[in-house]
Scaffold this motif. Structure first.
Motif, PDB file in Angstrom:
ATOM      1  N   TRP A 279       0.833  -1.212   0.000  1.00 52.21           N
ATOM      2  CA  TRP A 279       0.000   0.000   0.000  1.00 52.21           C
ATOM      3  C   TRP A 279       0.864   1.257   0.000  1.00 52.21           C
ATOM      4  O   TRP A 279       0.409   2.329  -0.410  1.00 52.21           O
ATOM      5  CB  TRP A 279      -0.925  -0.031   1.207  1.00 52.21           C
ATOM      6  N   SER A 280       2.112   1.146   0.448  1.00 54.42           N
ATOM      7  CA  SER A 280       2.990   2.320   0.513  1.00 54.42           C
ATOM      8  C   SER A 280       3.400   2.817  -0.866  1.00 54.42           C
ATOM      9  O   SER A 280       4.113   3.823  -0.975  1.00 54.42           O
ATOM     10  CB  SER A 280       4.232   2.025   1.353  1.00 54.42           C
TER      11      SER A 280
ATOM     12  N   GLU B 187       1.113  -1.616  -8.499  1.00 55.47           N
ATOM     13  CA  GLU B 187       1.544  -1.812  -7.118  1.00 55.47           C
ATOM     14  C   GLU B 187       0.348  -1.839  -6.167  1.00 55.47           C
ATOM     15  O   GLU B 187       0.295  -2.648  -5.237  1.00 55.47           O
ATOM     16  CB  GLU B 187       2.528  -0.719  -6.703  1.00 55.47           C
ATOM     17  N   GLN B 188      -0.630  -0.951  -6.376  1.00 56.41           N
ATOM     18  CA  GLN B 188      -1.823  -0.984  -5.535  1.00 56.41           C
ATOM     19  C   GLN B 188      -2.622  -2.269  -5.777  1.00 56.41           C
ATOM     20  O   GLN B 188      -3.270  -2.793  -4.872  1.00 56.41           O
ATOM     21  CB  GLN B 188      -2.695   0.238  -5.811  1.00 56.41           C
ATOM     22  N   LYS B 189      -2.544  -2.778  -6.990  1.00 57.25           N
ATOM     23  CA  LYS B 189      -3.200  -4.049  -7.299  1.00 57.25           C
ATOM     24  C   LYS B 189      -2.559  -5.186  -6.501  1.00 57.25           C
ATOM     25  O   LYS B 189      -3.244  -6.128  -6.077  1.00 57.25           O
ATOM     26  CB  LYS B 189      -3.094  -4.319  -8.807  1.00 57.25           C
ATOM     27  N   HIS B 190      -1.236  -5.104  -6.280  1.00 58.67           N
ATOM     28  CA  HIS B 190      -0.563  -6.116  -5.459  1.00 58.67           C
ATOM     29  C   HIS B 190      -1.144  -6.119  -4.053  1.00 58.67           C
ATOM     30  O   HIS B 190      -1.441  -7.177  -3.483  1.00 58.67           O
ATOM     31  CB  HIS B 190       0.942  -5.841  -5.396  1.00 58.67           C
ATOM     32  N   SER B 191      -1.286  -4.921  -3.483  1.00 56.54           N
ATOM     33  CA  SER B 191      -1.890  -4.837  -2.150  1.00 56.54           C
ATOM     34  C   SER B 191      -3.323  -5.369  -2.179  1.00 56.54           C
ATOM     35  O   SER B 191      -3.752  -6.113  -1.285  1.00 56.54           O
ATOM     36  CB  SER B 191      -1.883  -3.388  -1.667  1.00 56.54           C
ATOM     37  N   LEU B 192      -4.052  -5.024  -3.234  1.00 54.25           N
ATOM     38  CA  LEU B 192      -5.455  -5.417  -3.325  1.00 54.25           C
ATOM     39  C   LEU B 192      -5.621  -6.927  -3.423  1.00 54.25           C
ATOM     40  O   LEU B 192      -6.507  -7.510  -2.776  1.00 54.25           O
ATOM     41  CB  LEU B 192      -6.100  -4.737  -4.530  1.00 54.25           C
TER      42      LEU B 192
ATOM     43  N   VAL C  18       0.784   3.987   6.760  1.00 53.42           N
ATOM     44  CA  VAL C  18       1.979   3.956   5.911  1.00 53.42           C
ATOM     45  C   VAL C  18       1.931   5.016   4.816  1.00 53.42           C
ATOM     46  O   VAL C  18       2.811   5.056   3.947  1.00 53.42           O
ATOM     47  CB  VAL C  18       2.226   2.563   5.285  1.00 53.42           C
ATOM     48  N   ARG C  19       0.922   5.884   4.868  1.00 55.82           N
ATOM     49  CA  ARG C  19       0.888   7.018   3.945  1.00 55.82           C
ATOM     50  C   ARG C  19       1.359   8.257   4.699  1.00 55.82           C
ATOM     51  O   ARG C  19       0.637   8.817   5.529  1.00 55.82           O
ATOM     52  CB  ARG C  19      -0.516   7.253   3.399  1.00 55.82           C
TER      53      ARG C  19
END
Length: 279
Positions: A47-48, A77-82, A105-106
């Motif tokens: 998510w970072s 990258e956000q898809k990885h978190s998702l 983490v934001r």
């Protein structure tokens, strides 16, 4: 511009979360509590990409080509978190990260030289590719094994895209920038290929990025379990010296091709760095 070509090439190999993840193969008996918790930590870490993208856009305001590429990198990258969160939602919902845990983490990264940051993330993608390949081997449940394989392949492609922008800095932007780029590539390359000599996991999410928040200014320090990364690497997926050597060799190979010199060891690259500094 590199963005149109990169968009086309990455679009052609993009995986679909519903069609390409074998959800139906899930075997609950092959997922331990220990393994499931590491999936949560990786979901939050991925998510970072959100604050990293904000940093890239801020520090590359004059570079529309690279900034446009961020739309691809950020999405994937956000898809990885998702997809990691989706795995937990389906099979371990009690471990699904909370919005507060994701928000934590934001945070703002201090401004940094764009060439050094580019190189840092190029090396970081190589490292992530190897971490996730090893994670896929460590896990015993087939669905998460497949997910980590998909993610690791994305990270390798991202490294290749960053390498294209590194090469552009050497060829398309004039001698002064090319000289700056060589120095930046060598300097960060020495750092990121030297993990065997440090006790710290050398990845952008484990480096200090905001002086005003020190020491809680790494992504890893802001996770629910700040010390999980070392445990994951050393005790769980056992990312040992052999695997670390694979990362270093990959970085040195790419630096050799990029800079037109043969770097068999970190010492070779460091000598080149000193030559540049002396000239």
């Amino acid at each position: 511009m590199l963005y149109p070509e990169l968009f086309k090439s990455l679009e052609s190999v993009r995986w679909d979360m519903e069609k390409d993840v074998p959800w139906e193969r899930f075997d609950p008996g092959l997922l331990s509590d220990e393994q499931a918790n590491t999936i949560k930590m990786n979901a939050i870490t991925e998510w970072s990409a959100l604050p990293a993208t904000e940093m890239f856009l801020r520090d590359n305001r004059e570079d529309s080509d690279f900034s446009a590429f961020m739309s691809i990198w950020f999405f994937e990258e956000q898809k990885h978190s998702l997809v990691l969160q989706e795995y937990l939602r389906r099979f371990r919902p009690e471990l699904l990260p909370t919005e507060q845990e994701l928000d934590h983490v934001r945070f703002e990264f201090d401004p940094a030289p764009p060439l050094e940051t580019l190189t840092l993330h190029f090396c970081g993608e190589i490292r992530l590719n190897h971490w996730y390949r090893r994670a896929s081997q460590w896990h015993t449940e087939p669905v998460i094994q497949a997910i980590y394989r998909l993610i690791s392949q994305d990270e390798a492609r991202h490294a290749g895209a960053y390498l294209r922008y590194m090469r552009r800095a050497l060829t398309d932007r004039g001698k002064e920038l090319a000289d700056q780029a060589r120095a930046a590539f060598a300097r960060i390359g020495v750092l990121m290929a030297s993990a065997k000599r440090t006790s710290q996991a050398l990845h952008p999410t484990n480096l200090h990025v905001n002086k005003s928040l020190f020491p809680n200014d790494t992504v890893q320090s802001r996770l629910p379990e700040p010390g999980w990364l070392d445990r994951w690497l050393d005790q769980q997926i056992q990312f040992d010296r052999e695997w670390e050597s694979k990362v270093a060799d990959r970085i040195l190979h790419n630096m050799s091709v990029l800079l037109g010199r043969s770097f068999a060891t970190v010492q070779d690259l460091n000598r080149y760095r000193k030559e540049l500094a002396g000239s």
